[in-house]
Design a protein around this motif. Structure first.
Motif, PDB file in Angstrom:
ATOM      1  N   GLY A 112       0.841  -1.165  -0.134  1.00 41.87           N
ATOM      2  CA  GLY A 112      -0.005   0.244  -0.214  1.00 41.87           C
ATOM      3  C   GLY A 112       0.942   1.244  -0.035  1.00 41.87           C
ATOM      4  O   GLY A 112       0.510   2.260  -0.286  1.00 41.87           O
ATOM      5  N   LEU A 113       2.069   1.162   0.096  1.00 42.64           N
ATOM      6  CA  LEU A 113       3.066   2.376   0.376  1.00 42.64           C
ATOM      7  C   LEU A 113       3.351   2.985  -0.986  1.00 42.64           C
ATOM      8  O   LEU A 113       3.929   4.045  -1.092  1.00 42.64           O
ATOM      9  N   GLY A 114       3.494   2.191  -1.981  1.00 39.10           N
ATOM     10  CA  GLY A 114       4.039   2.579  -3.190  1.00 39.10           C
ATOM     11  C   GLY A 114       3.634   1.512  -4.416  1.00 39.10           C
ATOM     12  O   GLY A 114       2.898   0.707  -4.400  1.00 39.10           O
ATOM     13  N   ASP A 115       4.443   1.700  -5.526  1.00 36.81           N
ATOM     14  CA  ASP A 115       4.210   1.032  -6.679  1.00 36.81           C
ATOM     15  C   ASP A 115       4.980  -0.415  -6.549  1.00 36.81           C
ATOM     16  O   ASP A 115       5.652  -0.521  -5.550  1.00 36.81           O
ATOM     17  N   ASP A 116       4.542  -0.973  -7.628  1.00 36.81           N
ATOM     18  CA  ASP A 116       5.214  -2.216  -7.737  1.00 36.81           C
ATOM     19  C   ASP A 116       6.723  -2.049  -7.922  1.00 36.81           C
ATOM     20  O   ASP A 116       7.224  -1.436  -8.531  1.00 36.81           O
ATOM     21  N   VAL A 117       7.653  -3.094  -7.007  1.00 39.72           N
ATOM     22  CA  VAL A 117       9.037  -3.042  -7.429  1.00 39.72           C
ATOM     23  C   VAL A 117       9.588  -3.817  -8.609  1.00 39.72           C
ATOM     24  O   VAL A 117      10.375  -3.550  -9.161  1.00 39.72           O
ATOM     25  N   VAL A 118       8.864  -5.032  -8.620  1.00 38.28           N
ATOM     26  CA  VAL A 118       9.197  -5.870  -9.791  1.00 38.28           C
ATOM     27  C   VAL A 118       8.171  -6.101 -10.977  1.00 38.28           C
ATOM     28  O   VAL A 118       6.918  -6.179 -10.421  1.00 38.28           O
ATOM     29  N   HIS A 119       8.582  -5.821 -12.078  1.00 39.23           N
ATOM     30  CA  HIS A 119       7.612  -5.890 -13.264  1.00 39.23           C
ATOM     31  C   HIS A 119       7.923  -7.324 -14.039  1.00 39.23           C
ATOM     32  O   HIS A 119       9.164  -7.382 -14.501  1.00 39.23           O
ATOM     33  N   LEU A 120       7.117  -8.005 -14.179  1.00 35.83           N
ATOM     34  CA  LEU A 120       7.244  -9.186 -14.889  1.00 35.83           C
ATOM     35  C   LEU A 120       6.351  -9.306 -16.221  1.00 35.83           C
ATOM     36  O   LEU A 120       5.344  -8.668 -16.155  1.00 35.83           O
ATOM     37  N   ARG A 121       7.022  -9.992 -17.220  1.00 39.00           N
ATOM     38  CA  ARG A 121       6.299 -10.062 -18.535  1.00 39.00           C
ATOM     39  C   ARG A 121       6.826 -11.109 -19.369  1.00 39.00           C
ATOM     40  O   ARG A 121       7.756 -11.586 -19.029  1.00 39.00           O
ATOM     41  N   ALA A 122       5.558 -11.672 -19.846  1.00 37.02           N
ATOM     42  CA  ALA A 122       5.935 -13.007 -20.558  1.00 37.02           C
ATOM     43  C   ALA A 122       5.372 -12.857 -21.881  1.00 37.02           C
ATOM     44  O   ALA A 122       4.246 -12.192 -22.284  1.00 37.02           O
ATOM     45  N   GLU A 123       5.899 -13.108 -23.066  1.00 38.15           N
ATOM     46  CA  GLU A 123       5.319 -12.967 -24.596  1.00 38.15           C
ATOM     47  C   GLU A 123       5.238 -14.357 -25.187  1.00 38.15           C
ATOM     48  O   GLU A 123       6.292 -15.083 -24.931  1.00 38.15           O
ATOM     49  N   ARG A 124       4.140 -14.675 -25.955  1.00 42.95           N
ATOM     50  CA  ARG A 124       4.080 -15.870 -26.578  1.00 42.95           C
ATOM     51  C   ARG A 124       3.740 -15.530 -28.156  1.00 42.95           C
ATOM     52  O   ARG A 124       2.705 -14.680 -27.984  1.00 42.95           O
ATOM     53  N   PHE A 125       4.153 -16.019 -29.035  1.00 41.11           N
ATOM     54  CA  PHE A 125       3.663 -16.113 -30.407  1.00 41.11           C
ATOM     55  C   PHE A 125       2.552 -17.152 -30.739  1.00 41.11           C
ATOM     56  O   PHE A 125       2.925 -18.217 -30.415  1.00 41.11           O
ATOM     57  N   VAL A 126       1.378 -16.747 -31.451  1.00 37.48           N
ATOM     58  CA  VAL A 126       0.444 -17.734 -31.718  1.00 37.48           C
ATOM     59  C   VAL A 126       0.021 -17.389 -33.226  1.00 37.48           C
ATOM     60  O   VAL A 126      -0.238 -16.344 -33.635  1.00 37.48           O
ATOM     61  N   ARG A 127      -0.319 -18.651 -33.679  1.00 35.40           N
ATOM     62  CA  ARG A 127      -1.083 -18.517 -35.075  1.00 35.40           C
ATOM     63  C   ARG A 127      -2.335 -18.915 -34.679  1.00 35.40           C
ATOM     64  O   ARG A 127      -2.954 -19.847 -34.223  1.00 35.40           O
ATOM     65  N   PRO A 128      -3.316 -17.844 -34.782  1.00 32.00           N
ATOM     66  CA  PRO A 128      -4.863 -17.915 -34.464  1.00 32.00           C
ATOM     67  C   PRO A 128      -5.357 -19.280 -35.381  1.00 32.00           C
ATOM     68  O   PRO A 128      -4.806 -19.399 -36.632  1.00 32.00           O
ATOM     69  N   ALA A 129      -6.452 -19.789 -34.906  1.00 32.85           N
ATOM     70  CA  ALA A 129      -7.177 -20.760 -35.382  1.00 32.85           C
ATOM     71  C   ALA A 129      -7.818 -20.131 -36.539  1.00 32.85           C
ATOM     72  O   ALA A 129      -8.341 -19.068 -36.646  1.00 32.85           O
ATOM     73  N   GLU A 130      -7.850 -21.098 -37.570  1.00 31.69           N
ATOM     74  CA  GLU A 130      -8.579 -20.812 -38.808  1.00 31.69           C
ATOM     75  C   GLU A 130     -10.013 -20.774 -38.607  1.00 31.69           C
ATOM     76  O   GLU A 130     -10.558 -21.424 -38.154  1.00 31.69           O
TER      77      GLU A 130
END
Length: 134
Positions: A112-130
């Protein structure tokens, strides 16, 4: 001869608390970061699986639901609409899309005192269904 007087018990307790409390706090903080890291990767994987097999207007909604479930399983309370984004590689997402899930983790007991200390990110590539009929 004088009897030795001391506060060995008090010093032992004081030093134990001074050492043990920060170590326990560090372990809790690292456990939260690890859980959030696993949640982000799981959410990205779940969303790409949904988008890879489902075509239609509800596919993105179902991907958000899958990502939200993966995040909540690890106790990450982040709004899924803000945490997850899908970016098309080409016009109409015909050649694929990138699913990105990003959350922040705050310090235990101090969120409650401040912003997030650690930012985590994950990326994935996908070919959408036809889509059927295309």
């Amino acid at each position: 001869m004088r009897q030795a007087e001391g506060n060995a018990t008090v010093e032992f307790i004081g030093w134990s608390v001074a050492i043990v409390v920060p170590v326990v706090y560090l372990l809790i903080a690292l456990a939260q970061v690890q859980a959030a890291s696993f949640a982000v990767v799981s959410a990205a994987d779940a969303a790409t699986r949904v988008l890879a097999v489902e075509a239609g207007d509800d596919a993105l909604t179902h991907a958000h639901l899958a990502a939200g479930l993966a995040l909540s399983d690890q106790g990450v309370r982040a709004p899924v609409q803000q945490a997850m984004s899908v970016t098309c590689v080409s016009e109409g997402c015909t050649s694929g899309a990138v699913v990105r899930v990003e959350v922040g983790v705050g310090l235990p007991l101090l969120s409650g005192l401040g912003d997030d200390v650690v930012h985590l990110r994950a990326e994935r590539f996908v070919r959408p269904a036809e889509r059927e009929g295309t």
